[in-house]
Write a protein that holds these residues in place. Structure first.
Motif, PDB file in Angstrom:
ATOM      1  N   GLY A  31      -3.657   4.587  16.131  1.00 43.46           N
ATOM      2  CA  GLY A  31      -3.802   3.225  16.879  1.00 43.46           C
ATOM      3  C   GLY A  31      -5.259   2.574  16.604  1.00 43.46           C
ATOM      4  O   GLY A  31      -6.607   3.543  17.501  1.00 43.46           O
ATOM      5  N   ALA A  33      -7.886  -0.471  18.488  1.00 47.76           N
ATOM      6  CA  ALA A  33      -8.169  -0.625  19.186  1.00 47.76           C
ATOM      7  C   ALA A  33      -9.654  -1.562  20.063  1.00 47.76           C
ATOM      8  O   ALA A  33     -10.045  -0.571  19.260  1.00 47.76           O
ATOM      9  N   LEU A  68      -1.665   8.626  17.702  1.00 48.21           N
ATOM     10  CA  LEU A  68      -0.820   8.613  17.973  1.00 48.21           C
ATOM     11  C   LEU A  68       0.358   9.299  18.923  1.00 48.21           C
ATOM     12  O   LEU A  68       1.234   9.713  17.608  1.00 48.21           O
ATOM     13  N   GLU A  72       3.112   6.119  22.753  1.00 50.63           N
ATOM     14  CA  GLU A  72       2.121   5.493  22.299  1.00 50.63           C
ATOM     15  C   GLU A  72       2.078   4.657  21.963  1.00 50.63           C
ATOM     16  O   GLU A  72       2.127   4.277  21.271  1.00 50.63           O
ATOM     17  N   TRP A  73       3.114   4.529  20.295  1.00 45.19           N
ATOM     18  CA  TRP A  73       3.207   3.758  19.359  1.00 45.19           C
ATOM     19  C   TRP A  73       3.700   3.117  19.411  1.00 45.19           C
ATOM     20  O   TRP A  73       3.607   1.799  19.606  1.00 45.19           O
ATOM     21  N   ALA A  76       1.554   0.226  21.394  1.00 47.23           N
ATOM     22  CA  ALA A  76       0.695  -0.003  20.559  1.00 47.23           C
ATOM     23  C   ALA A  76       1.570  -1.279  19.470  1.00 47.23           C
ATOM     24  O   ALA A  76       0.771  -2.196  19.379  1.00 47.23           O
ATOM     25  N   ASP A  79       1.721  -4.585  22.044  1.00 46.43           N
ATOM     26  CA  ASP A  79       0.228  -4.853  22.066  1.00 46.43           C
ATOM     27  C   ASP A  79      -0.428  -5.417  21.002  1.00 46.43           C
ATOM     28  O   ASP A  79      -1.054  -4.551  20.316  1.00 46.43           O
ATOM     29  N   VAL A  82      -3.700  -4.330  19.083  1.00 47.64           N
ATOM     30  CA  VAL A  82      -3.762  -3.008  18.824  1.00 47.64           C
ATOM     31  C   VAL A  82      -2.769  -2.692  16.728  1.00 47.64           C
ATOM     32  O   VAL A  82      -2.108  -3.776  16.625  1.00 47.64           O
TER      33      VAL A  82
END
Length: 341
Positions: A31, A33, A68, A72-73, A76, A79, A82
């Motif tokens: 990811g 960011a 990730l 978290e994936w 992301a 988001d 990201v």
């Protein structure tokens, strides 16, 4: 029947452990960011010349890159700031995390030297920076370089243009796309230690992040790098890697050594590589960098020409994106700013 509660609890426990393990297992994605936003002069120390403090700010921008896990994936994907990248794009097969980190730090070190050279040259000094070619530190599997280039090759020319620094080769490939051929001249060591000059024609592959850009598929260092500067300029990058802060380092050094404020009191962020002739080159993660610039309230963000379209998708109405192809474009834009109120 009494055993069923035990079986049920055991099953739930196993399922819970499996879910936990899956949640902690990295997926084949990274990811990108928004990262740190740093005022250039906080990282620069000058000895041997008078320096000046100014009201305005010049920021360089960074990206946080993280492998990730499953949760978290998902985060992301949801988001908008990201972007996802396949693992092979960020860290190709055969490249360790340490090798990737080391490459980024080497790129940063050379970017600093080029930035100092450009800044001092624009200020009327006569700095010197040179090398003996672009050293092939690693050949990536499945790329155009495989079977053509070898580790420890020193590339001394590309398309007839001399190559003395690693960054010169990157600049020589600017504007070339997949399928384009480039003629390389190489100094190659034989098994007996003798050196031979080899000419090869290499057909560029597709860049893993930008399909329209040509890609060789090597990690590079400058061979026999050397520099001599009339002013002692030290940059402490604090383990930030990559070459994309070059433009802003150069502007920040110039501002530090100039009595007049280049920013005219404004808050200006930016990104882009810098070559010895002042050319500003493309960078990765431009969307994340624009988001980061917005967060600190920068009024303007300088971006390389080839990154302009992506930068605009992150700018919205909160920041002005300024396209620059050279450091002179950046200086011309800054000179045209009205003094901040």
């Amino acid at each position: 029947m009494r055993r069923w509660p035990i079986v049920l609890v055991a099953g739930l426990l196993v399922a819970g452990l499996a879910v936990t393990a899956l949640a902690m297992t990295p997926l084949p994605y990274y990811g990108l960011a928004p990262g740190q936003v740093i005022e250039v002069t906080d990282f620069v120390d000058v000895d041997g010349a008078e320096t000046f403090a100014h009201r305005g700010d010049l920021y360089f921008l960074t990206v946080t890159v993280r492998e990730l896990t499953g949760p978290e994936w998902v985060e992301a994907v949801l988001d908008g700031e990201v972007d996802l990248r396949d693992r092979e794009v960020v860290r190709p097969q055969g490249v360790t995390r340490e090798q990737r980190r080391r490459q980024g730090l080497d790129q940063q070190a050379e970017a600093q030297q080029r930035a100092i050279f450009v800044a001092l040259t624009r200020l009327g000094y006569e700095p010197e920076i040179d090398g003996a070619g672009a050293l092939v530190a690693q050949v990536l599997d499945g790329t155009a370089a495989e079977g053509v280039l070898e580790v420890d090759d020193v590339i001394t020319a590309a398309g007839g243009s001399p190559i003395s620094l690693a960054g010169d080769l990157v600049a020589a490939l600017d504007g070339k796309g997949p399928g384009d051929a480039v003629a390389l001249t190489i100094n190659r060591l034989a098994a007996d230690g003798s050196e031979t000059v080899v000419d090869v024609d290499l057909t560029l592959g597709e860049h893993p992040e930008e399909p329209d850009r040509g890609f060789i598929g090597v990690s590079l260092d400058t061979f026999e790098f050397r520099a001599a500067f009339p002013v002692d300029v030290a940059i402490d990058s604090q383990n930030i890697g990559g070459p994309s802060s070059g433009l802003m380092y150069a502007l920040g050094i110039m501002n530090l050594l100039t009595p007049d404020d280049l920013t005219n009191g404004h808050r200006v962020a930016g990104t882009g590589t810098i070559q010895r002739d002042g050319t500003v080159g493309a960078i990765g993660g431009v969307r994340q960098k624009v988001f980061a610039a917005r967060r600190v309230g920068a009024e303007y963000v300088l971006v390389p020409t080839s990154n302009l379209d992506d930068a605009m998708t992150a700018a919205g109405d909160e920041i002005n994106v300024v396209e620059v192809a050279t450091i002179d474009d950046a200086l011309e834009f800054l000179a045209g700013l009205e003094p901040a109120g």
